[in-house]
Enzyme design. Structure first.
Site, PDB file in Angstrom:
ATOM      1  N   THR A   1       9.912  -9.634  -2.547  1.00  0.00           N
ATOM      2  CA  THR A   1      10.908  -8.716  -3.410  1.00  0.00           C
ATOM      3  C   THR A   1      11.775  -8.237  -2.590  1.00  0.00           C
ATOM      4  O   THR A   1      11.770  -7.908  -1.535  1.00  0.00           O
ATOM      5  CB  THR A   1      10.129  -7.263  -4.262  1.00  0.00           C
ATOM      6  OG1 THR A   1      10.948  -7.558  -5.129  1.00  0.00           O
ATOM      7  CG2 THR A   1       9.233  -6.976  -3.442  1.00  0.00           C
TER       8      THR A   1
ATOM      9  N   ASP B   1       1.812 -12.043 -11.701  1.00  0.00           N
ATOM     10  CA  ASP B   1       1.236 -10.814 -11.736  1.00  0.00           C
ATOM     11  C   ASP B   1       0.472  -9.636 -12.557  1.00  0.00           C
ATOM     12  O   ASP B   1      -0.680  -9.092 -12.738  1.00  0.00           O
ATOM     13  CB  ASP B   1       2.604 -10.136 -11.358  1.00  0.00           C
ATOM     14  CG  ASP B   1       2.986  -9.568 -10.480  1.00  0.00           C
ATOM     15  OD1 ASP B   1       2.358 -10.301  -9.383  1.00  0.00           O
ATOM     16  OD2 ASP B   1       4.321  -8.820 -10.676  1.00  0.00           O
TER      17      ASP B   1
ATOM     18  N   GLU C   1       8.680 -12.054  -7.710  1.00  0.00           N
ATOM     19  CA  GLU C   1       7.875 -11.644  -7.395  1.00  0.00           C
ATOM     20  C   GLU C   1       7.774 -13.400  -6.271  1.00  0.00           C
ATOM     21  O   GLU C   1       7.797 -12.558  -5.077  1.00  0.00           O
ATOM     22  CB  GLU C   1       7.545 -12.576  -8.764  1.00  0.00           C
ATOM     23  CG  GLU C   1       5.468 -13.073  -8.699  1.00  0.00           C
ATOM     24  CD  GLU C   1       4.689 -12.167  -7.429  1.00  0.00           C
ATOM     25  OE1 GLU C   1       5.337 -10.724  -7.854  1.00  0.00           O
ATOM     26  OE2 GLU C   1       3.941 -12.506  -7.215  1.00  0.00           O
TER      27      GLU C   1
ATOM     28  N   GLY D   1       6.767  -6.197  -0.905  1.00  0.00           N
ATOM     29  CA  GLY D   1       5.266  -6.423  -0.953  1.00  0.00           C
ATOM     30  C   GLY D   1       4.434  -5.799  -1.585  1.00  0.00           C
ATOM     31  O   GLY D   1       2.865  -6.417  -0.589  1.00  0.00           O
ATOM     32  N   GLY D   2       5.010  -6.383  -2.287  1.00  0.00           N
ATOM     33  CA  GLY D   2       3.040  -6.266  -3.695  1.00  0.00           C
ATOM     34  C   GLY D   2       2.702  -5.648  -3.682  1.00  0.00           C
ATOM     35  O   GLY D   2       3.914  -4.370  -3.726  1.00  0.00           O
TER      36      GLY D   2
ATOM     37  N   THR E   1      12.946  -7.967  -8.158  1.00  0.00           N
ATOM     38  CA  THR E   1      12.254  -9.738  -7.954  1.00  0.00           C
ATOM     39  C   THR E   1      12.144 -10.212  -7.903  1.00  0.00           C
ATOM     40  O   THR E   1      13.004  -9.877  -9.497  1.00  0.00           O
ATOM     41  CB  THR E   1      10.731  -8.484  -7.300  1.00  0.00           C
ATOM     42  OG1 THR E   1       9.720  -9.682  -7.107  1.00  0.00           O
ATOM     43  CG2 THR E   1      10.511  -8.524  -8.572  1.00  0.00           C
TER      44      THR E   1
ATOM     45  N   SER F   1       3.183  -3.635 -12.163  1.00  0.00           N
ATOM     46  CA  SER F   1       3.777  -4.138 -11.460  1.00  0.00           C
ATOM     47  C   SER F   1       3.548  -3.620 -10.363  1.00  0.00           C
ATOM     48  O   SER F   1       2.656  -2.676 -10.118  1.00  0.00           O
ATOM     49  CB  SER F   1       5.526  -3.718 -11.087  1.00  0.00           C
ATOM     50  OG  SER F   1       6.018  -4.373  -9.670  1.00  0.00           O
ATOM     51  N   SER F   2       3.007  -3.593  -8.731  1.00  0.00           N
ATOM     52  CA  SER F   2       3.333  -2.105  -7.243  1.00  0.00           C
ATOM     53  C   SER F   2       4.667  -1.933  -7.181  1.00  0.00           C
ATOM     54  O   SER F   2       4.816  -0.699  -6.161  1.00  0.00           O
ATOM     55  CB  SER F   2       2.874  -2.678  -6.196  1.00  0.00           C
ATOM     56  OG  SER F   2       1.583  -3.540  -6.922  1.00  0.00           O
TER      57      SER F   2
ATOM     58  N   GLU G   1       7.082 -13.918 -12.507  1.00  0.00           N
ATOM     59  CA  GLU G   1       6.478 -12.597 -12.269  1.00  0.00           C
ATOM     60  C   GLU G   1       5.047 -13.205 -13.188  1.00  0.00           C
ATOM     61  O   GLU G   1       4.299 -11.664 -12.813  1.00  0.00           O
ATOM     62  CB  GLU G   1       6.909 -12.106 -13.171  1.00  0.00           C
ATOM     63  CG  GLU G   1       7.479 -10.199 -12.490  1.00  0.00           C
ATOM     64  CD  GLU G   1       7.695 -10.451 -11.045  1.00  0.00           C
ATOM     65  OE1 GLU G   1       7.389  -9.838 -10.264  1.00  0.00           O
ATOM     66  OE2 GLU G   1       9.396 -10.909 -10.680  1.00  0.00           O
TER      67      GLU G   1
HETATM   68  N1  GLU Z   1       5.800  -9.096  -8.489  1.00  0.00           N
HETATM   69  C1  GLU Z   1       5.983  -8.075  -7.280  1.00  0.00           C
HETATM   70  C2  GLU Z   1       5.597  -6.420  -8.142  1.00  0.00           C
HETATM   71  O1  GLU Z   1       5.920  -6.254  -9.173  1.00  0.00           O
HETATM   72  C3  GLU Z   1       6.626  -7.347  -6.859  1.00  0.00           C
HETATM   73  C4  GLU Z   1       6.793  -9.131  -5.818  1.00  0.00           C
HETATM   74  C5  GLU Z   1       6.468  -8.643  -4.679  1.00  0.00           C
HETATM   75  O2  GLU Z   1       6.597  -7.922  -3.586  1.00  0.00           O
HETATM   76  O3  GLU Z   1       5.258  -9.577  -4.882  1.00  0.00           O
HETATM   77  O4  GLU Z   1       3.959  -6.258  -7.775  1.00  0.00           O
END
Ligand code: GLU
Length: 590
Positions: free
Chosen positions: A405, A447, A425, A489-490, A423, A468-469, A444
């Protein structure tokens, strides 16, 4: 440092004279001063006055700086930069994605947040993803959430900006028309996605011209995206949320343009036009914890960013000393609680999760040695007694999350600040370009917890936002900003933000050092992932304390701005990760 995407100059941007100044100009900088970088490359650190920007990309940072220079505020610049990132970082961000924006309003001394997270269609239920292999969901219509970014841009500009959406999209239109120079990162991301991109006619046409990823050094133009942005500016968000563009998105999601001869199983999506019409970006109260006398603001659910960073900081404050071992243990515990309690559901016990009492109870579990895996979730029930016995939990939730992201920070001359995570995703989203429109759809909804997982707060549901993170973070001291930061970075977003704060304030590093320092990430997993330099430097000491380190080649790509006092700003980007970022200030310090 890897070759960068060098800027193709933005000329003829339509912002001149168009910004309406709604706030008194303090120490307005000279009109034509640009600082912090040469035209050919990105600079990771820039210090100066009058405004600051940090993004992963030179074109985006320059667009934001240009908006600031012409009198726009931090929100105007952040939206402009986000739209440019949709062009130059199309695999990480775009108009069909979502994100979370934190905004510090200097006049009111108040932190606002805007939730632009994608939503599940009304037809989605807790069982909709059950039994579907994760990889199959990644490249599907089913994983595409109702896009949030455009509604978020519109709301941010209307509430806090001075530009119209049409004006804020101009820099991105210019970059999409003129093109940008393909760098190694863009090439490599395209190559890594080539197999699935080739499975969709629209995606192959755009991103695999002539059947192969664009060459490093070539110019990549996206006239279809330029036209999409232009029409979006002309017709407004309704064109997407219920209008013609929305119809095309729905058609693409329901009948993905699979290339003849492709053997891929591509599940269709459940999205309908009313889902788009029903979408709203939402203002939400930020999370807040006090830390070393400062106030740390973050993003509330449906993101777990604010609650998890905040809980970990509270745990650290309850410990007699803080080093890397304590950083890993506090993060482990906060992730255990995030997994059990945080999602887009009513009744997330946010106050208790962020209370000092709960943090003290959790801190009891931190000893000289790494705790047994997996750490159990705590009981944030307001009743905090003596230290509970440490019994490992039976299982730890470990939903896979993609590593990509992007994050940007903007500060303006009035002292307003934006920290903004955006993002689609996965790198490349769901891999499906809306035919003729120049942008990828998000995936997304991967997630969500796929289930079956009774009681999990992050199961899918109609209209629900996946947890989300993302953790855009703004730190105030005495009501004034001292630091704004965030990262991609998720789920490692949370640990990257936390580690930078620990590096900066517990380990005494400067902000550039804190961002560049090697990273490790502990998310209630048996092993702690860490970059090679971290293992080399700290592996022996941490292993002796019971940690098991496993290599993760690269964690995060942070952007940050520190407020050094007297109006002096320090913009900081990555010196090396993901090809290095671009930090700029309006008036460079001499
Ligand atoms: N989908 C992730 C989140 O919202 C963001 C994307 C990623 O960095 O993987 O946490």
């Amino acid at each position: 440092m890897i070759t960068h995407r060098s800027a193709v100059p933005l000329v003829g941007v339509l912002l001149a004279g168009s910004a309406v100044l709604t706030q008194p100009a303090a120490a307005a900088p000279p009109a034509e001063t640009v600082g912090g970088t040469g035209k050919t490359g990105k600079t990771a650190v820039a210090e100066g006055y009058g405004g600051a920007v940090s993004t992963v990309d030179l074109d985006a940072s320059e667009a934001a700086l240009r908006v600031l220079r012409r009198g726009g505020n931090a929100v105007d610049a952040a939206v402009a930069a986000a739209a440019v990132l949709g062009v130059t970082e199309p695999y990480s961000a775009g108009l069909a994605g979502g994100g979370f924006l934190l905004y510090y309003d200097a006049r009111r001394k108040k932190v606002h947040t805007i939730d632009g997270r994608e939503t599940a269609p009304a037809a989605m239920t807790a069982a909709s993803l059950e039994g579907i292999p994760f990889e199959e969901a990644v490249t599907s219509g089913l994983s595409a959430g109702v896009p949030g970014s455009v509604a978020q841009w519109e709301l941010a500009l209307r509430r806090f900006g001075t530009l119209s959406l049409r004006q804020a999209l101009q820099p991105a239109i210019e970059v999409a028309r003129r093109g940008f120079t393909v760098d190694q990162t863009f090439h490599d991301q395209t190559a890594a996605n080539a197999a699935r991109f080739a499975d969709f006619t629209s995606t192959a046409k755009l991103f695999l011209p002539g059947g192969a990823p664009p060459k490093v050094g070539s110019t990549f133009r996206n006239p279809e995206l330029a036209e999409t942005y232009r029409l979006l500016g002309r017709y407004g968000p309704r064109w997407l949320y219920g209008g013609r563009l929305g119809e095309e998105i729905v058609a693409t999601v329901k009948r993905p343009p699979v290339a003849p001869g492709s053997t891929r199983t591509v599940r269709p999506g459940l999205m309908e036009l009313p889902d788009l019409a029903a979408y709203r970006a939402l203002e939400r109260p930020p999370t807040k914890v006090s830390y070393r006398g400062m106030d740390v603001y973050g993003m509330a659910p449906p993101s777990s960013g604010g609650s998890t960073v905040g809980e970990a900081l509270n745990i650290l404050q309850a410990l007699p000393e803080v080093g890397l071992h304590e950083y890993l243990e506090a993060s482990r515990l906060a992730f255990a609680d995030r997994g059990k309690y945080v999602g887009d559901v009513p009744g997330v016990p946010l106050r208790q999760l962020l209370s000092d009492g709960f943090a003290k109870e959790r801190a009891c579990l931190v000893t000289e040695r790494a705790m047994a895996h997996p750490a159990p979730a705590g009981e944030p029930d307001g009743d905090y007694g003596p230290c509970p016995a440490a019994t490992p939990a039976a299982t730890a939730q470990q939903a896979p999350e993609g590593p990509e992201t992007t994050h940007l920070v903007v500060a303006d001359r009035w002292g307003n600040v934006v920290a903004y995570n955006i993002t689609i995703e996965s790198t490349g989203g769901n891999g499906i370009v809306v035919p003729g429109r120049g942008f990828l759809l998000n995936n997304e909804l991967t997630d969500f917890t796929f289930g079956p997982a009774p009681g999990d707060p992050n199961l899918p549901g109609p209209g629900k936002r996946p947890r989300s993170s993302m953790a855009p973070t703004i730190v105030l001291d005495g009501g004034k900003p001292v630091l704004a930061l965030g990262s991609p970075g998720g789920s490692t977003i949370i640990t990257t933000v936390l580690q930078i704060l620990v590096n900066r304030w517990e380990l005494g590093m400067s902000l550039p050092e804190a961002v560049a320092a090697p990273r490790a990430t502990q998310r209630n997993t048996a092993q702690t992932q860490a970059e090679q330099a971290f293992i080399d430097r700290h592996g022996a000491e941490l292993s002796a304390r019971g940690h098991s380190l496993a290599l993760n080649p690269e964690i995060g790509a942070a952007t940050a701005v520190e407020f050094l006092g007297g109006g002096r700003l320090q913009a900081v980007a990555e010196p090396a990760r993901r090809g290095g970022g671009s930090a700029l200030v309006l008036v460079p310090a001499r």
